[in-house]
Design an enzyme around this catalytic site. Structure first.
Site, short mmCIF file in Angstrom:
data_model
loop_
_atom_site.label_atom_id
_atom_site.label_comp_id
_atom_site.label_asym_id
_atom_site.label_seq_id
_atom_site.Cartn_x
_atom_site.Cartn_y
_atom_site.Cartn_z
N GLY A 1 -7.97 -8.12 -0.15
CA GLY A 1 -7.34 -6.94 -0.76
C GLY A 1 -6.40 -6.24 0.18
CB VAL A 2 -3.02 -6.23 0.52
CG1 VAL A 2 -3.47 -7.51 1.22
CG2 VAL A 2 -2.49 -6.54 -0.87
N GLY A 3 -4.17 -3.33 -1.06
CA GLY A 3 -3.51 -2.18 -1.67
C GLY A 3 -3.58 -0.90 -0.86
CD GLU A 4 -7.44 1.55 -2.01
OE1 GLU A 4 -7.80 2.71 -2.21
OE2 GLU A 4 -8.13 0.56 -2.34
CG PHE B 1 -0.70 5.68 -6.31
CD1 PHE B 1 -0.37 4.47 -5.70
CD2 PHE B 1 0.31 6.37 -6.97
CE1 PHE B 1 0.93 3.99 -5.71
CE2 PHE B 1 1.61 5.90 -7.00
CZ PHE B 1 1.93 4.71 -6.38
N GLY C 1 1.76 -2.13 -10.17
CA GLY C 1 2.79 -2.35 -9.17
C GLY C 1 2.37 -3.34 -8.11
CD GLN D 1 0.29 -3.47 -3.55
OE1 GLN D 1 -0.79 -2.91 -3.57
NE2 GLN D 1 1.32 -2.98 -4.20
#
Lengths: 751, 164, 350
Positions: free
Chosen positions: A714-717, A250, A478, A650
């Site tokens: 991108g998808v993490g945030e 994170f 993750g 995610q």
């Protein structure tokens, strides 16, 4: 090196990989059987345990440590303090780059924040080291703590976030506000938050002469290797970092932390391998956090509900000794059309550890404040919140006028709203109750996050037996990198996924860039894609240039790679297996190398962002104030989706972080001591399972030819953005109370 | 008092000479027996990452002294599968993507096995959520966890019915 | 954690003898004690492990219809004991609203009653705390005290008792059976915990070496089973300590309240029995007005100890709601979210 992923090509692995397939995690079996080894799971022969002693004061000097008492504990081998800690080759206070954060590693007696390490006790057992650290009974020369946003002198930092200007304006904000029919000015407070990865920062360090072997969870292997080389005065190439799995990152594991460096230093001091693992409480300080913000939004709108001006100002905090500024106002740069936009920041210095990137840095708090302010303005205009956002839809990036590389936000609004049933929402608050009498509210928020890309590399090999190897120093904390990158590799190499050995998570592999900024899949994915293409091109050269090959002379028509064979594009009956091509050429294997970076021209010409819309339902007890989110629907346009199963996870994770931001997370800081009074997981609340409602994440189709050749954004945030605001707005809609200090708690709703 | 205890760990009886009465079951497993599947997330009973089954009951191994558990039967994540055959809860966790970083996963799975054994939640999602609330997941894999537990519960119930 | 000697007595009398020696602490499951030892808050030099003493782990029905709960009965076992849960449903609901399944599987009846406060200044050994170090002062008084006491506190200590279990036990006149070197004695649960006064370090009436051996509930307490609820307001849906909780039980006949039992959690250093409120309810007809009056009476003496005035109003509302829920009748099965406002299973107001 032993394969960190044994068994992945065994009978349990899935077949038939292609991009876009929802494969289950390739590391799933390792993780559900306990076989996945995280840093602290390692135990080299002769290993000692190191335990930190940390400061209880926020500022001052260490004047006494009862080293003798600690040494007297049976099993204690050594106590490392500022008096005997190895000196470093480079001053850990030297800024070799803006993201080389200053480290507090016993180079002086100075204390700069609570929980700063002040000694390391090294012992034969964990229990002895722990007791030794308790026996140090430190004394301090204590100076007053600066603990709150009101406690420091305000200044304007040179840059904020990852290097953006602190104050940017487009158009005439004051004139726009002056001409507005409706004005909203509101201030929102967000607290300090701590990453609280389930795996606390850990290291197992073993020296062999000047060579260093590390088990250390890292989101940035190459950067960490470089920094450690500078600090320790050894060649970066002599440092081997294994990081096959991270127990969450994170943003907090992007560089080496002070405590991890102390473990490495202890191993050098003792000449034996050392394990050091932070306690949960100790993770509240030396490994970063999200700084508190106080954001003031000033919005003007005309009679038709179109913005005339938007000013987003953020006050935040950094440490007394380093610089990182939560760029919360940046969220207002790109989201809504307005003829005048200004985003500004200022800051104070507090006696805390240095804040850092934390999942959706800037955007998470910034989007929350912006989405609340937009909701307040919609209400001022008497408009439905979604209609108001659509009225202010940005067709081009508002600050620059650049076109978006792609933007399917309208589709996100449509699909999300339809799925949620938004059309039935009463405009006024406090209109809905469930059958039990609980207040029900619906809120929404727009999600956005930049589609970034860093530089990365990969190496592909096609072996004599026709199988493939792909190597890149990627990081899986993750997100599913082990799986999604292998899918890209298999696709690029034209092989079934089980015929590709995929290596990642180790510093001796090509630099895959950092796992951050939601850019890892784009960066490492493109490096893998390019490496595969290079290997296939060389293989094609071998075949098409050899008159004994059925592909001879395919030259201009070209070949495609499919199922371990090259196939002539204009005549599919002509093909040859990789193994045959290599065997005839007498080549043991061929290699291709790939590099990834954003096309600078595209990057200059287009604004690149992922978008989404989140719709939330909350229920609030009308008398007791207790809140529960009961439904979350998100629709996201994130470019190409390599693995929808993993992408959905995610997005869910991000949405839960949004829920946590709105309703749960807060570091409670004692104003006098500067200490975090809830430095534990019992009272620093993150959502538990029962807090998490049924969720949906709709993947809206979006093709982006500019972000990169794979079209990945991108998808993490992005899941956090939009979600926090949607929930806060739903609370307002349920109760009629607008709470502007986060997290929203039951005490706020007892009116 | 001699610090020698006997534990049956994943079906195997083991005599263990404790070097220190302070050793918790968690630190015994992780630091002395190389059973590192069980994770330490908080060491204070506040996260559930260290969940194991002791005499069939799920507990936090970080708040259990090894020496107090002489004679106990312990099941850890390493002992759940039968060779290559994963336990239904393990299979369901993979199928429902009920994990991300994987660090809380052993604790989640052992907790789920305990929950199903307790027989109080059934396949009611709300009871499953409540029953799994002692296991934090910072990545936010809760939706998949709930689905996985329900699916595994159904699979195990139907197996039990077939056997009966 | 400091070093300690470890002894495991095999009888209550051995335990009591061992526990009386200076520096000794009883260890049952250890879910609270080990946490405190890891934090350096408790530093016993000898642990007396009572966890295997035979005869302390039974749930027995008494000849008069009451129940006797052995001190080593695990919280989960008690809550899921069908007969017990049927007769004392709000005790089961309170138990299941506390901590996590893992902790409830370990924690014992006696240990639950002896758990220490969650005041952060008690836990933070660098802060001044009269409970940890008599005479040191109380950093909570001018500190972060939104969760602190509004009843029965003193300038020396504003902490609260974190137990859920103890709240319905206090309401139902549970009796604590204690064994010491002088023999066995009994103390009403409402007298078991002490208010802080000038000696917040003394938390219960237990003398050194005294051991809880059982908790008893009478048949009279079971008479409330039809109208008994535990309501716990908290900042997470589960796995969180109470901000305010209430155990409310009514005996209703012919549309009137024959008798009422009411206690509060999260508001004081002991489970807070509201006897004046109970007296006012007796004979009243169940409903908004009588519940409001009871709530007002229960909080009549309340005053904020810091930034926590909201808890006084919240406690009134929790009482009114808990009484409403109790009047509506105990549900057949414990709700999916025990003690939660989101699990009332029916209308908030009948």
């Amino acid at each position: 090196m032993t394969d960190p992923m044994p068994g992945l090509t065994g009978p349990r692995a899935r077949h038939g990989s292609t991009l876009g397939q929802p494969l289950t995690r390739r590391d799933g079996v390792l993780k559900v059987t306990g076989a996945a080894r995280y840093a602290a799971d390692n135990h080299p022969p002769g290993m000692l345990y190191a335990v930190l002693a940390v400061s209880r004061v926020a500022r001052g000097r260490v004047t006494f440590l009862d080293v003798e008492a600690a040494r007297a504990v049976p099993g204690v081998v050594e106590v490392m303090t500022h008096a005997n800690a190895p000196r470093l080759a480079t001053d850990p206070d030297e800024k070799t780059n803006p993201f080389a954060f200053r480290l507090n590693v016993l180079q002086s007696d100075r204390v700069r924040f609570p929980n700063q390490p002040i000694a390391v006790v090294i012992a034969e057992t964990l229990e002895a080291a722990t007791e030794g650290a308790e026996r140090l009974a430190p004394r301090f020369d204590e100076e007053p703590a600066r603990a709150a946003l009101d406690d420091g002198e305000v200044f304007t930092p040179a840059v904020v976030g990852a290097g953006s200007p602190a104050d940017v304006a487009h158009g005439e904000v004051e004139a726009g506000l002056g001409a507005a029919s409706h004005r909203v000015e509101a201030t929102y407070d967000t607290p300090a938050q701590y990453h609280n990865t389930m795996e606390t920062h850990a290291v197992v360090a073993a020296w062999d002469g000047n060579r260093l072997s590390l088990d250390l969870p890292s989101q940035a292997l190459a950067m960490t290797q470089m920094r450690l080389g500078q600090l320790l005065g050894i060649m970066p190439g002599d440092i081997h970092i294994r990081s096959p799995f991270l127990g969450g990152g994170f943003g907090s594991k992007a560089g080496v932390s002070g405590p991890q460096l102390l473990g490495i230093m202890a191993a050098r001091l003792l000449g034996r391998p050392v394990k050091l693992v932070l306690s949960r409480e100790q993770a509240f300080g030396p490994v970063g956090h999200r700084a508190p913000t106080r954001q003031t939004l000033r919005l003007g709108a005309d009679g038709e509900g179109r913005l005339t001006a938007l000013h987003h100002h953020t006050r935040t905090a950094t440490s007394s000794f380093d610089d990182f500024y939560e760029a919360a106002s940046g969220a207002s740069h790109s989201l809504y059309a307005s003829p005048a936009i200004r985003t500004s920041h200022d800051a104070v210095r507090l006696d805390t550890g240095t804040p850092t990137f934390m999942r959706a840095p800037g955007e998470a708090p910034g989007s929350l404040a912006l989405e609340c302010a937009m909701d307040e303005m919609a209400e001022a205009c008497g408009m439905d919140p979604l209609a108001f956002r659509l009225a202010n839809y940005a067709e081009v990036e508002p600050m620059t006028g650049r076109p978006f590389s792609s933007k399917a936000l309208r589709e996100c609004y449509e699909q999300g709203a339809a799925r949620f049933g938004w059309a039935g929402r009463p405009l006024a608050p406090r209109q809905m109750r469930d059958e039990a009498g609980l207040l029900v509210g619906w809120g929404m928020g727009t999600a956005t996050f930049p589609a970034l890309m860093f530089q990365g590399q990969a190496r592909a090999v096609i072996r004599a037996d026709g199988t493939g190897l792909m190597e890149t120093g990627a990081h899986d904390m993750g997100q599913g990198a082990w799986t999604a990158l292998a899918q890209v590799a298999a696709d690029g190499l034209g092989l079934p996924i089980d015929a590709v050995e995929f290596r990642a998570g180790s510093s001796d592999l090509p630099d895959a860039g950092i796992a951050g900024g939601s850019a890892h899949m784009a960066t490492a994915g493109m490096a893998v894609h390019e490496a595969a293409a290079a290997a296939i091109a060389r293989l094609a050269d071998l075949a098409t240039g050899d008159e004994r090959s059925p592909l001879f002379g395919a030259g201009n028509a070209g070949v495609v790679a499919r199922d371990g064979r090259l196939v002539r594009r204009d005549d599919e009956s002509r093909h040859e297996s990789y193994a045959d091509i290599l065997a005839r050429a007498g080549v043991a294997e061929i290699e291709g190398r790939g590099r990834a970076a954003r096309d600078p021209a595209a990057g200059a010409d287009y604004a690149m962002h992922a978008h989404g819309a989140v719709f939330a339902e909350v229920k609030v007890d009308p008398e007791l104030g207790q809140i529960r989110a009961t439904r979350l629907v998100g629709a996201f346009a994130v470019g190409r989706v390599i693995n929808p199963r993993l992408v959905q996870s995610q997005l869910y994770g991000g949405m839960i972080w949004g829920l946590s931001f709105a309703l749960h997370e807060k570091a409670v800081v004692d104003r006098r001591s500067g200490r975090v009074m809830n430095a534990n997981l019992g009272e620093y609340h993150v959502p538990v399972n029962a807090d998490v409602p049924p969720m949906e994440a709709i993947l809206v189709e979006e093709h982006d030819p500019y972000v990169n050749a794979l079209g990945i954004k991108g998808v993490g945030e992005i899941g956090i953005t939009g979600s926090a605001g949607a929930i806060a707005n739903a609370v307002r809609h349920a109760t009629g109370t607008r709470v502007r200090s986060f997290p929203i708690g039951l005490a706020d709703l007892l009116a | 008092m001699p610090l020698s205890i006997t534990l049956t760990i994943n079906g195997e009886p083991r005599r263990i000479d404790l070097d220190d009465p302070r050793v918790t079951l968690l630190d015994l497993l992780r630091e002395r027996l190389d059973l590192t599947g069980t994770k330490k997330g908080c060491d204070r009973g506040q996260c559930g990452a260290c969940t194991i089954l002791v005499d069939g009951r799920r507990i936090n191994s970080c708040l259990a002294l090894a020496i107090s558990h002489d004679g106990a039967e312990i099941l850890t994540i390493e002992g759940l599968a039968r060779g290559d055959a994963l336990h239904p809860v393990q299979q369901a966790f993979i199928a429902h993507d009920a994990l991300q970083c994987g660090y809380c996963t052993p604790g989640q799975i052992m907790s789920a096995v305990g929950l199903i054994g307790e027989g109080q939640a059934g396949d009611d999602p709300e009871r499953v959520r409540e029953g799994m609330s002692g296991n934090l997941c910072r990545c936010g894999a809760y939706a998949g966890i709930t689905e996985a537990v329900i699916e595994a519960q159904r699979a195990l119930t139907s197996d039990a019915e077939k056997a009966a | 954690m400091n070093r300690f000697d470890y002894v495991r007595p095999s009888s209550v009398s051995e335990a009591v003898a061992a526990g009386a020696e200076p520096g000794s602490a009883f260890l049952a499951a250890g879910t609270n004690l080990l946490d405190l030892m890891k934090g350096g808050i408790a530093r016993p030099t000898r642990l007396v492990d009572v966890g295997r003493i035979p005869g302390l782990d039974a749930i027995e029905t008494l000849p008069d219809g009451g129940v006797r709960i052995g001190a080593l009965v695990r919280n989960a076992d008690l809550a899921y004991h069908q007969e017990f849960a049927r007769r004392f449903p709000m005790v089961a609901e309170a138990l299941l609203s506390g901590a996590s399944a893992q902790l409830r599987n370990a924690a014992t009846t006696g240990g639950n009653l002896l758990q220490r406060t969650r005041c952060p200044y008690f836990y933070d050994t660098a802060s001044a705390c009269n409970k940890r170090e008599p005479g040191a002062g109380c950093d909570a008084l001018a500190g972060e005290n939104r969760q602190h006491a509004v009843l029965g506190w003193s300038e020396a200590c504003i902490a609260t008792n974190p137990s859920d279990f103890a709240v319905p036990l206090a309401a139902l006149d549970a009796v604590v059976e204690i064994e010491g070197r002088g023999g066995r004695r009994e103390v009403p649960l409402t007298d078991f915990h002490r208010l802080p006064g000038d000696t917040p370090q003394i938390e219960t009436v237990l003398a050194p070496g005294e051991l809880i051996v059982a908790v008893r509930l009478s048949a009279d307490a079971a008479a409330f089973a039809g109208h008994a609820r535990y309501l716990k307001v908290r900042e997470r849906t589960s796995y969180a300590f109470a901000v305010v909780s209430a155990a409310a039980a009514l005996r209703i006949a012919d549309g009137r309240i024959e008798a009422a039992r009411l206690a509060l959690g999260g508001v004081a250093l002991k489970p807070w029995r509201a006897r004046e409120a109970e007296a006012a309810l007796a004979g009243a007809s169940p409903g908004f007005e009588s519940f409001q009056e009871a709530a007002a009476l229960a909080l009549a003496e309340a005053r904020p100890s810091g930034d926590n005035a909201y808890k006084i109003e919240l406690a009134r509302r929790v009482i009114a709601r808990a009484l409403t829920l109790a009047a509506a009748g105990t549900p057949e099965r414990l709700p999916a979210l025990p003690g939660s406002p989101f699990a009332s299973g029916g209308s908030l107001h009948d």
